[in-house]
Scaffold this active site. Sequence first.
Site, PDB file in Angstrom:
ATOM      1  CG  HIS A 356     -20.364  17.444  66.832  1.00  0.00           C
ATOM      2  ND1 HIS A 356     -20.734  17.216  65.545  1.00  0.00           N
ATOM      3  CD2 HIS A 356     -21.094  16.595  67.598  1.00  0.00           C
ATOM      4  CE1 HIS A 356     -21.664  16.280  65.512  1.00  0.00           C
ATOM      5  NE2 HIS A 356     -21.894  15.877  66.752  1.00  0.00           N
ATOM      6  CE  LYS A 544     -18.816  27.265  54.950  1.00  0.00           C
ATOM      7  NZ  LYS A 544     -18.642  25.883  55.342  1.00  0.00           N
ATOM      8  NE  ARG A 545     -25.224  30.396  63.096  1.00  0.00           N
ATOM      9  CZ  ARG A 545     -25.769  30.234  64.299  1.00  0.00           C
ATOM     10  NH1 ARG A 545     -26.516  29.182  64.575  1.00  0.00           N
ATOM     11  NH2 ARG A 545     -25.585  31.147  65.236  1.00  0.00           N
ATOM     12  CE  LYS A 550     -19.130  27.294  60.474  1.00  0.00           C
ATOM     13  NZ  LYS A 550     -19.174  25.983  59.791  1.00  0.00           N
ATOM     14  CB  THR A 652     -22.602  18.380  56.647  1.00  0.00           C
ATOM     15  OG1 THR A 652     -23.191  19.495  57.334  1.00  0.00           O
ATOM     16  CG2 THR A 652     -22.146  17.342  57.652  1.00  0.00           C
ATOM     17  CE  LYS A 656     -26.197  19.883  54.303  1.00  0.00           C
ATOM     18  NZ  LYS A 656     -26.462  21.025  55.217  1.00  0.00           N
TER      19      LYS A 656
HETATM   20  C1  LIG Z   1     -25.644  21.707  56.065  1.00  0.00           C
HETATM   21  C2  LIG Z   1     -26.101  22.896  56.809  1.00  0.00           C
HETATM   22  C3  LIG Z   1     -25.242  23.542  57.702  1.00  0.00           C
HETATM   23  C4  LIG Z   1     -23.806  23.117  57.908  1.00  0.00           C
HETATM   24  O1  LIG Z   1     -22.984  23.814  56.986  1.00  0.00           O
HETATM   25  P1  LIG Z   1     -21.392  23.806  57.129  1.00  0.00           P
HETATM   26  O2  LIG Z   1     -20.933  24.468  55.874  1.00  0.00           O
HETATM   27  O3  LIG Z   1     -20.963  22.386  57.204  1.00  0.00           O
HETATM   28  O4  LIG Z   1     -21.062  24.586  58.347  1.00  0.00           O
HETATM   29  C5  LIG Z   1     -25.717  24.653  58.393  1.00  0.00           C
HETATM   30  N1  LIG Z   1     -26.971  25.107  58.207  1.00  0.00           N
HETATM   31  C6  LIG Z   1     -27.819  24.525  57.335  1.00  0.00           C
HETATM   32  C7  LIG Z   1     -29.186  25.098  57.172  1.00  0.00           C
HETATM   33  C8  LIG Z   1     -27.422  23.395  56.616  1.00  0.00           C
HETATM   34  O5  LIG Z   1     -28.292  22.820  55.783  1.00  0.00           O
END
Ligand SMILES: *Cc1c(COP(=O)(O)O)cnc(C)c1O
Length: 817
Positions: A356, A544-545, A550, A652, A656
């Site tokens: 990952h 995101k985290r 990032k 991911t 979304k």
């Molecule tokens: C999809 C999702 C992530 C991943 O987000 P990235 O932008 O790909 O790092 C992290 N936390 C939650 C709650 C999510 O739904």
Amino acid sequence: MKLNKEEFKEAIRARLKRHYGKDLEEANKHDIYDAVSTVVMDHVQTNWMATRKMYGKNQVKQMYYMSAEFLMGRAMSNNLVNFGIKEGVTEVLKELNFDYTSIEDEEPDAGLGNGGLGRLAACFLDSLATLDYPGHGYGIRYQYGMFEQHIENGYQVEYPDNWLKHRDPWEIKRSDLAVKVLFGGTAVAETGEDGNLRYKVIGAEEITAVPYDVPVVGFDTPSVNRLRLWEAISENGFDLQLFNDMQYMRAVERQNNAENISRVLYPNDSGPSGKTLRLKQQYFFTSASLQDLVAKFKRDHGTDFSKFPDYNVIQLNDTHPVVAIPEMMRLLMDENDMGWEEAWDVVTRTFAYTNHTILAEALEKWPIDIFEGLLPRIYQIVEEINRRFMTELREKFPGNWEKQNRMSIIGDGMIRMAWLAIVACFSVNGVAALHTEILKTVELVDWVEIYPEKFNNKTNGVTQRRWLLCANPKLAEFITNKIGPGWEKDLVQLRKLEKFADDPKVLDEFMEIKHQNKVALAAYLKETQNVIIDPDSIFDVQIKRLHEYKRQLMNILHIMYMYNRILEDPSYDPVPRTFIFGAKAASGYRRAKSIIKLINTVADRVNNDHRVKDRIKIVFAENYRVSLAEKLFPASDVSEQISTAGKEASGTGNMKFMMNGAVTIGTMDGANVEIVEEVGAENAFIFGLTADEIQKIDAAHSYNPQEYLEKNPKLAAVLNQLVDGTYNSGALSLFRELYDSLVFGVEGQRPDVYYILADFDSYVEAQEKLAKAYSDKRAWAKMAFLNVAASGKFSSDRTIEDYVSGIWHLKKIVVEP
Ligand SMILES: *Cc1c(COP(=O)(O)O)cnc(C)c1O
């Protein structure tokens, strides 16, 4: 399923009486949530049992997804939608004078994961059940999931996530399937009756693993798969001797220590934990899961384990469950009388590994002394795996000590879990095309050379059931009205939308839905955080985290830059924009926490400066988690995907956003590359250095951030404001550290490790292009609309089909209802 409303009401009444001794008038919202869930669970059970029987009858191959994290979020709405009874239940509740959303909000998130990796596992389970594949999850039932984040005085403060405070109506405790997991002790050899040498561990601490099963309900199919989560309990930890000596506290302490194994999720995302308890968690759930599988295999097929891989394939989600590999060797050899070669043959046909990340700090390594002390027999097996592997390497690369040392599973006093996985697994996959390419050509070149056939790509995906159908019902209905049903299980059908891309009426309707979602989010943020935002502004969202790679820091620096420009340049009148952040920082990640404080400090200043005239608004959405994400994605116009190229394995969240009609501003990183491929570069805002360019600069050690400050005095001015008192809030030293990290480098690191200054100008340019594009309402609508139409590839259904055909080789089993 067909819902009989009167029967459903009666079942709720019966449940309230039986469980709470209440009638409908006395019941509170949580009682109703629990009752509705329990009644639905009853129906789920019927299909669940039928599915299990079907798999058993057909003796099919099943896949087990082993993951330390499953970020499931809420279950009720998802299960109602997948069952096809959400509307019916909403009506029933209305007739009983309850509002569905307020009942829904009673359910705590199952936050048993950090971020993308854990959410991927959850999306995979949904797709497996929906596509009628026998695939299940194995993990840990953490008593406390991802911490609850509060923002206090601009700082992140962590509170425990006590999600099991009330009972969880979606789980079933299976005490009958408990197994024992051993820690510590000494490995001793003994000669069996057959004359062969066997090992056992004596003097070990014995922990009981109790499984809790959670149903995974497929969409529009009777298939219900299983997520099995293990809880640690101590049966002999309660030391009767100590208790009788009236040392009650010490007696309980031992029990508590044992049960700490499943107490809490480590809140580190792609970062080091290096803690003994973490290794204990890993061995605990993988050993319990394998014992479970071995017992089932023996019940179904006897003891010819050479057939084990015909019925079982295990996918390891990152290195967290890799200790399963030597544990499987132990179970086969020490407990089932197999020899090394036979056992190794079984293991190497059973396990597959997903990588990952290429972040060095995230590659798990365990110090030998910790590992050996905790798992003495497992350590012996790892040593033997490595001894045999090194023999092969010496034959392949005689005299090349450097390579041999580099590739040794044990080296520098550490056990390298990724190397162990690559040696033992028959498949190693990356999670987006670019990521896999970097693995193959840079990070893992040594390994591709000896095992080229093992490496493959499986680009991540997300389930459209949760992220479109449940989260954005208005857009889902709009899509069905335009192209008919079917896309819920076959997302590439969204391409059929393209023919409406120039139809002004369709685009108006589409943008009206976005607007309504923005109004709903604004109302939610007003209610929960008391901030007021304008639904007519651009909703520009980075959720995101919080991680340096990032680059949330680049986002906020750009906002500071815009703010300065508004104050300095009266002719500058940008399109009103609401910048929304949501991010948790690992509790020990100091710089990430400073960035949160900076965002909140800048927000406080800018939001309250009347000269800005609301052309910029900044919101930090507290406690980012799945249920909040479900409100944010549908309301977003702009998707910030601005990681340093080469660092984000896939992402991911980007998918979304796209599915919900947000336009990406991003770098050529992770799955962004494939998003642009699908939607066309003209429908995204791409900027910044590429992964190749960064690799070259890295290799030449030629990066000089100072250069960029000299070239762009306005950027230099923004950086200076970090330390000159402009944002004086008692946090100057925090921002000083951020400043130093960008300009000078701290703690032996070179300055600006993540190339924020190098990419800044091109980010500003992309932002300006974006703002201009937004002012042309019709053109923007088309762009956002085309993003939805092109998002089909990013369904986790496609990802699962790729895993099935390339790695797992499962057959669909259609359950008779
Ligand atoms: C999809 C999702 C992530 C991943 O987000 P990235 O932008 O790909 O790092 C992290 N936390 C939650 C709650 C999510 O739904």
